[in-house]
Enzyme design. Structure first.
Site, PDB file in Angstrom:
ATOM      1  N   CYS A  65      59.777  82.955 -65.246  1.00 33.44           N
ATOM      2  CA  CYS A  65      58.663  81.927 -65.699  1.00 33.44           C
ATOM      3  C   CYS A  65      58.881  80.665 -64.834  1.00 33.44           C
ATOM      4  O   CYS A  65      60.215  80.297 -64.937  1.00 33.44           O
ATOM      5  CB  CYS A  65      59.024  81.769 -67.300  1.00 33.44           C
ATOM      6  SG  CYS A  65      57.778  80.507 -67.753  1.00 33.44           S
ATOM      7  N   CYS A  67      57.940  77.719 -65.627  1.00 32.99           N
ATOM      8  CA  CYS A  67      57.785  76.426 -66.349  1.00 32.99           C
ATOM      9  C   CYS A  67      59.196  75.971 -66.956  1.00 32.99           C
ATOM     10  O   CYS A  67      59.128  75.342 -67.770  1.00 32.99           O
ATOM     11  CB  CYS A  67      56.679  76.614 -67.150  1.00 32.99           C
ATOM     12  SG  CYS A  67      55.287  77.087 -66.604  1.00 32.99           S
ATOM     13  N   CYS A  84      58.263  87.065 -66.590  1.00 38.48           N
ATOM     14  CA  CYS A  84      57.047  87.308 -67.115  1.00 38.48           C
ATOM     15  C   CYS A  84      56.458  88.752 -67.060  1.00 38.48           C
ATOM     16  O   CYS A  84      56.469  89.410 -66.179  1.00 38.48           O
ATOM     17  CB  CYS A  84      55.855  86.328 -66.327  1.00 38.48           C
ATOM     18  SG  CYS A  84      54.537  86.144 -66.768  1.00 38.48           S
ATOM     19  N   CYS A  86      57.235  87.016 -70.769  1.00 35.85           N
ATOM     20  CA  CYS A  86      58.618  86.728 -71.531  1.00 35.85           C
ATOM     21  C   CYS A  86      58.593  87.247 -72.842  1.00 35.85           C
ATOM     22  O   CYS A  86      57.337  87.649 -73.472  1.00 35.85           O
ATOM     23  CB  CYS A  86      58.742  85.285 -71.470  1.00 35.85           C
ATOM     24  SG  CYS A  86      57.431  84.112 -72.187  1.00 35.85           S
ATOM     25  N   CYS A  95      52.876  81.354 -74.932  1.00 40.42           N
ATOM     26  CA  CYS A  95      53.023  81.141 -73.473  1.00 40.42           C
ATOM     27  C   CYS A  95      53.116  79.694 -73.239  1.00 40.42           C
ATOM     28  O   CYS A  95      51.851  79.019 -73.305  1.00 40.42           O
ATOM     29  CB  CYS A  95      51.787  81.875 -72.580  1.00 40.42           C
ATOM     30  SG  CYS A  95      51.878  81.267 -70.652  1.00 40.42           S
TER      31      CYS A  95
HETATM   32  S1  SF4 Z   1      53.948  84.275 -70.338  1.00 37.64           S
HETATM   33 FE1  SF4 Z   1      53.821  82.114 -69.766  1.00 37.64          FE
HETATM   34  S2  SF4 Z   1      55.814  81.277 -70.711  1.00 37.64           S
HETATM   35 FE2  SF4 Z   1      55.977  83.362 -70.561  1.00 37.64          FE
HETATM   36  S3  SF4 Z   1      56.951  83.868 -68.485  1.00 37.64           S
HETATM   37 FE3  SF4 Z   1      54.818  84.245 -68.462  1.00 37.64          FE
HETATM   38  S4  SF4 Z   1      53.873  82.356 -67.628  1.00 37.64           S
HETATM   39 FE4  SF4 Z   1      55.985  81.686 -68.546  1.00 37.64          FE
END
Ligand code: SF4
Length: 123
Positions: A65, A67, A84, A86, A95
């Site tokens: 991820c 972020c 991802c 996740c 998310c």
């Molecule tokens: S689903 Fe969203 S929060 Fe989870 S790893 Fe992927 S981009 Fe990041």
């Protein structure tokens, strides 16, 4: 004659290669369709997250991820929790990157296909 290179610099410095970006774009579009989620109404958000995932895939071998802050990215990849999609996304459709948004999210758009924006190619 096209001299466009196939290396990681083909989309500009500090960006993932076209191949990696495309792979993550395809994954994201398919995953959004499979989960009934939508991309953000601001496509620059979606582009930035996919770019981050593609860069991590290239650097670490997994789409960690993009972020979050990590003390040790390699250890996080091995842990798999933030690869991802996740665990929060898989379990609860959460998310925090705003890549996959449920329809009731005020930031959700209507698209499950990427509108590419803010892609700058080096001359
Ligand atoms: S689903 Fe969203 S929060 Fe989870 S790893 Fe992927 S981009 Fe990041």
């Amino acid at each position: 004659m096209s001299l466009k290179p196939e290396s990681e610099s083909d989309r500009g410095k500090n960006k993932a290669s076209s191949k990696s970006f495309e792979a993550m774009r395809k994954f994201s579009e398919k995953y959004a369709k499979n989960t009934g989620t939508f991309f953000c109404s601001d496509p620059s958000v979606t582009n930035a997250v996919i770019e981050g995932l593609a860069k991590h895939k290239e650097e670490l071998g997994s789409p960690l991820c993009p972020c979050r802050y990590y003390e040790d990215k390699e250890a996080e990849v091995k842990d798999t929790y933030w690869n991802c999609p996740c665990v929060p996304m898989r379990e609860r459709k959460e998310c925090h990157c705003m890549l996959f948004l449920t329809p009731d999210n005020p930031f959700a758009g209507t698209k499950q296909e990427l509108e590419i924006v803010d892609i700058v190619y080096d001359a």
